[in-house]
Design a protein around this motif. Structure first.
Motif, PDB file in Angstrom:
ATOM      1  N   ASP A  98       0.705  -1.281  -0.102  1.00  0.00           N
ATOM      2  CA  ASP A  98      -0.112   0.048   0.028  1.00  0.00           C
ATOM      3  C   ASP A  98       0.788   1.271  -0.019  1.00  0.00           C
ATOM      4  N   ALA A  99       1.978   1.141   0.724  1.00  0.00           N
ATOM      5  CA  ALA A  99       2.958   2.333   0.862  1.00  0.00           C
ATOM      6  C   ALA A  99       4.218   1.914   0.761  1.00  0.00           C
ATOM      7  N   HIS A 179       2.137   9.511  -7.567  1.00  0.00           N
ATOM      8  CA  HIS A 179       1.438   9.823  -6.224  1.00  0.00           C
ATOM      9  C   HIS A 179       1.079  11.313  -6.078  1.00  0.00           C
ATOM     10  N   SER A 180       1.736  12.246  -6.690  1.00  0.00           N
ATOM     11  CA  SER A 180       1.680  13.673  -6.764  1.00  0.00           C
ATOM     12  C   SER A 180       1.308  14.159  -8.082  1.00  0.00           C
ATOM     13  N   LYS A 198       2.340   4.795  -5.590  1.00  0.00           N
ATOM     14  CA  LYS A 198       1.989   4.407  -4.070  1.00  0.00           C
ATOM     15  C   LYS A 198       2.357   5.426  -3.322  1.00  0.00           C
ATOM     16  N   ARG A 199       1.845   5.726  -2.178  1.00  0.00           N
ATOM     17  CA  ARG A 199       2.081   6.505  -1.192  1.00  0.00           C
ATOM     18  C   ARG A 199       3.425   6.444  -0.646  1.00  0.00           C
ATOM     19  N   THR A 228       5.444  15.207   2.127  1.00  0.00           N
ATOM     20  CA  THR A 228       5.695  13.808   2.021  1.00  0.00           C
ATOM     21  C   THR A 228       5.956  13.354   3.465  1.00  0.00           C
ATOM     22  N   THR A 273      -1.155   8.269   6.179  1.00  0.00           N
ATOM     23  CA  THR A 273      -0.648   8.583   4.830  1.00  0.00           C
ATOM     24  C   THR A 273      -1.840   8.087   4.146  1.00  0.00           C
ATOM     25  N   LEU A 274      -2.337   6.646   4.322  1.00  0.00           N
ATOM     26  CA  LEU A 274      -3.286   6.266   3.497  1.00  0.00           C
ATOM     27  C   LEU A 274      -4.626   6.360   3.762  1.00  0.00           C
TER      28      LEU A 274
END
Length: 358
Positions: A98-99, A179-180, A198-199, A228, A273-274
């Protein structure tokens, strides 16, 4: 659902030491590159005092915490995307996370060899993210080749996807992580499993002195990481903490001026973050923590338990965990009128205790 974090970093930045400390698993740690050949996977419980207070109230047969899965990927080096240092193989292991947590060494130690000769967090980040970008460009180029054939065959949507991916590739070539990226995801992004989509989380591996001095990124490094999320953790301290009792651990943290250990910090940053949160169920059989996305309607929260709780949802009885503790029992909370009856539109809140009716 559970949180799955891939841990990446250059060789000898303390990545595997940190992994071992966080998960309390035995992994191969050595003062040379590529000590980690296959990815190590560790599943750890999310520290949450709320869960155990609820368990004390309910006296269940089982107490089941939420979990985080850590995947320790072998050290990357410049050229990993082309197969240098076996890195190309290892990049494939982080497609499912996920990250991505980038371990970046900020301490100097002559006894621990750094591949660049000395700790240089800006350079480390640049090398790591460059390799992830190259891997994504390779993935995109393969897809673009197949899209050319699909366009010739007249497949619907192929031309739009090709145009979109060409824009993504252009952004990647100038170093923009996806992700950005302001480009809209039109549906194919998840299928490609782009690593830079991904994050990201930065884990700055610090010395004990840097921890005590409350080190923070500044200047060029702060500008580079921008917004971040990051955590400042000492792998060495975490390794020592993992060998201590809870009481000894708390005393050690006090001497460092820390309230929480690195695992707690990293999980908190990961959840933030998620966009994740926790709700609870409790009773005689079990008291359990469930991880769901923030702003989940009640039926979506129920899906964490079983799909039937979403599909056949009728209503939910809800109370904040602190109010349930204050009431002393579910029955007393109902008697006091503290249990709320909520419908499909109710947005579950962090710390809710929920009983679903189907």
């Amino acid at each position: 659902m559970s949180l799955k974090i891939g841990i990446v970093g250059l060789p000898n930045v303390g990545k595997s030491t940190l992994f071992k400390a966080l998960t309390r698993q035995s992994v191969d740690i050595a003062n040379y590159p590529f000590a980690t050949i296959e990815p190590n996977i560790g599943i750890v419980s999310v520290p949450d005092e709320r869960l155990y207070k609820l368990a004390t109230l309910s006296g269940p047969k089982k107490v089941i915490p939420a979990v985080v899965e850590f995947v320790d990927i072998a050290g990357l080096v410049k050229g990993a995307a082309e197969g240098e240092g076996l890195g190309n193989k290892f990049l494939t292991h982080i497609r499912e996370v996920d990250a991505i947590a980038e371990v970046v060494r900020i301490f100097d130690d002559k006894e621990i060899i750094h591949v660049a000769g000395k700790a240089d967090p800006l350079l480390d980040i640049e090398v790591l993210e460059y390799e992830l970008i190259l891997k994504d460009l390779e993935t995109i180029n393969k897809r673009l080749e197949s899209l050319q054939k699909e366009i010739k065959a007249g497949k619907k949507g192929a031309a739009e996807e090709l145009d979109y991916l060409q824009q993504v590739a252009g952004k990647l070539k100038i170093g923009q992580l996806q992700h950005s990226n302001i480009l809209q995801n039109v549906g194919m992004f998840g299928d490609l499993q782009l690593l830079t989509g991904k994050r990201f989380i930065y884990i700055f591996n610090a010395s004990e002195k840097q921890i005590q001095d409350k080190w923070q990124p500044s200047g060029e490094l702060a500008a580079s990481i921008a917004s971040t999320p990051f955590a400042i953790i000492s792998a060495k301290i975490e390794a020592e903490l993992s060998e201590l009792s809870e009481e000894e651990k708390n005393e050690y943290l006090k001497t460092l001026g820390q309230e929480k250990g690195g695992l707690d910090q990293l999980i908190q940053v990961g959840y933030q973050t998620l966009g994740l949160m926790t709700f609870f169920t409790t009773g005689e059989d079990e008291t359990r923590a469930w991880t769901i996305p923030l702003n989940s309607p009640a039926p979506r929260a129920g899906r964490a338990i079983h799909s039937d709780f979403e599909e056949k949802f009728i209503r939910a009885e809800v109370i904040n965990w602190q109010k349930l503790i204050e009431a002393g029992s579910w029955a007393k909370a109902r008697e006091l009128g503290w249990l709320r009856i909520e419908g499909k539109d109710y947005i579950a809140q962090d710390g809710d205790v929920i009983e679903f009716k189907i």
